[in-house]
Design an enzyme around this catalytic site. Structure first.
Site, PDB file in Angstrom:
ATOM      1  N   GLU A 146      98.949 -14.382 -63.737  1.00 51.89           N
ATOM      2  CA  GLU A 146      97.705 -13.660 -63.409  1.00 51.89           C
ATOM      3  C   GLU A 146      97.046 -13.126 -64.686  1.00 51.89           C
ATOM      4  OE1 GLU A 146      95.470 -13.365 -61.284  1.00 51.89           O
ATOM      5  OE2 GLU A 146      95.661 -11.598 -60.001  1.00 51.89           O
ATOM      6  N   THR A 196      86.764 -12.561 -63.153  1.00 43.27           N
ATOM      7  CA  THR A 196      87.368 -11.224 -63.092  1.00 43.27           C
ATOM      8  C   THR A 196      87.225 -10.508 -64.432  1.00 43.27           C
ATOM      9  OG1 THR A 196      88.928 -11.947 -61.418  1.00 43.27           O
ATOM     10  CG2 THR A 196      89.538  -9.994 -62.653  1.00 43.27           C
TER      11      THR A 196
HETATM   12  N1  HSE Z   1      92.017  -5.351 -59.088  1.00 43.68           N
HETATM   13  C1  HSE Z   1      91.432  -6.514 -59.693  1.00 43.68           C
HETATM   14  C2  HSE Z   1      90.012  -6.210 -60.061  1.00 43.68           C
HETATM   15  C3  HSE Z   1      91.491  -7.640 -58.723  1.00 43.68           C
HETATM   16  O1  HSE Z   1      89.287  -5.711 -59.192  1.00 43.68           O
HETATM   17  O2  HSE Z   1      89.602  -6.457 -61.187  1.00 43.68           O
HETATM   18  C4  HSE Z   1      90.892  -8.910 -59.244  1.00 43.68           C
HETATM   19  O3  HSE Z   1      91.852  -9.737 -59.799  1.00 43.68           O
END
Ligand code: HSE
Length: 306
Positions: free
Chosen positions: A128, A181
């Site tokens: 990830e 992201t």
């Molecule tokens: N918690 C993460 C974000 C989830 O909102 O950036 C996305 O991978």
């Protein structure tokens, strides 16, 4: 067992008030993966269908997480991975987490399950991290554990499994644009006003309480995000229209799924979920943006062996 086929589900991270710590698992959207033992040592990826992702295991999230486990386990054989992608990268429903978790889950099964779910979460976070630039586990944990999960710590990783009320359904609308992201994280402020922090942790605590007590009204009232949503919603076409439609049709609440552009809604009962899905569908059809829409029960199992 020399070969395994799995379903690795999509997930909703953050769930409005739990940025980087809260997530839940979906049931009707996910990738498939086939992993088989090979005589040659090491990890390889021989097939990727449905997405233009790298075959280089150092650059592919499924490869990186598999290698992290492999280097720890040191078996005297190897593994080959086939990935059948159904979750689009950059959709906000845990595409990279499904790949990263799926490979380690499958390899663990083929090894006779030497690792716990918590250890698998640790290995999957390595994958990830190359997708998003940070080692968060709020998509990975619900993929591996199922249901709702809360990340207590990331180092060392500690995952808390939260109860899932029986009548809870999710609707996901995915406007067909990609939001990376890393970009959605880069636009966030470095500091926040204390009053916003108070609202947010009050909502997060209330949401966790609502899950434990099957309190659907409290659950809905807790789906409020005063910190992240004001920034990220600007990147999502017609976010406010969807939110209005969802609330007008009696859903418990809605918010950005992970880093977007997908938007999740939670409903009590499948009847209301269908109504909300139709309402979102009909109003989004009037826009210029193409989209996909899904209705799913909360998946309390996580990854499934097919
Ligand atoms: N918690 C993460 C974000 C989830 O909102 O950036 C996305 O991978």
């Amino acid at each position: 067992m020399n070969e395994i086929r799995i379903f690795s589900p999509a997930t909703v991270a953050n769930v409005s008030c739990g940025f980087d710590v809260l997530g839940f698992c979906l049931d009707t959207i996910g990738d498939e993966m086939v992993v088989r033992k090979t005589k040659e040592k090491g990890v390889s990826i021989s097939k990727i269908i449905g997405s233009d992702l790298p075959y280089d295991i150092q650059k592919n999230v499924a490869g990186v997480s598999a290698l992290a486990l492999y280097d720890d386990a040191k078996p005297n054989f190897g593994f080959d991975i086939e990935i059948y992608k159904h979750i689009k990268p950059g959709s906000g429903i845990g595409s990279s987490a499904a790949s990263a978790s799926g490979s380690v889950f499958a390899i663990n099964e083929l090894l006779g399950r030497p690792y716990s779910k918590t250890q698998l979460t640790h290995f999957a976070m390595k994958g990830e991290a190359i997708a998003s630039g940070s080692e968060h586990a709020d998509n990975i944990a619900p993929t591996i554990f199922g249901g709702f999960t809360l990340i207590k710590n990331t180092s060392p990783i500690k995952v808390l499994q939260l109860p899932t009320p029986d009548e809870l359904y999710a609707i996901i609308i995915h406007p067909q644009i990609e939001i990376k992201t890393s970009l959605a994280r880069a636009i966030l402020p470095n500091s926040i006003p204390l009053k916003d922090a108070i609202t947010q942790w009050s909502n997060l605590g209330s949401l966790v309480h609502a899950l434990h007590t099957n309190d659907y009204d409290l659950l809905g009232n807790s789906l409020e995000d005063v910190i992240i949503e004001p920034h990220r919603s600007e990147l999502i076409p017609h976010f406010q229209m969807v939110k209005k439609e969802v609330l007008n049709n009696g859903a418990l609440g809605c918010g950005i799924s992970g880093s977007g552009p997908s938007i999740f809604s939670l409903c009590k009962g499948v009847k209301n979920a269908k109504q909300v899905k139709n309402a979102i569908n009909n109003s989004y059809l009037k826009t210029e943006v193409s989209f996909e829409i899904h209705l799913s029960k909360i998946n309390t199992e996580g990854i499934k062996i097919l």
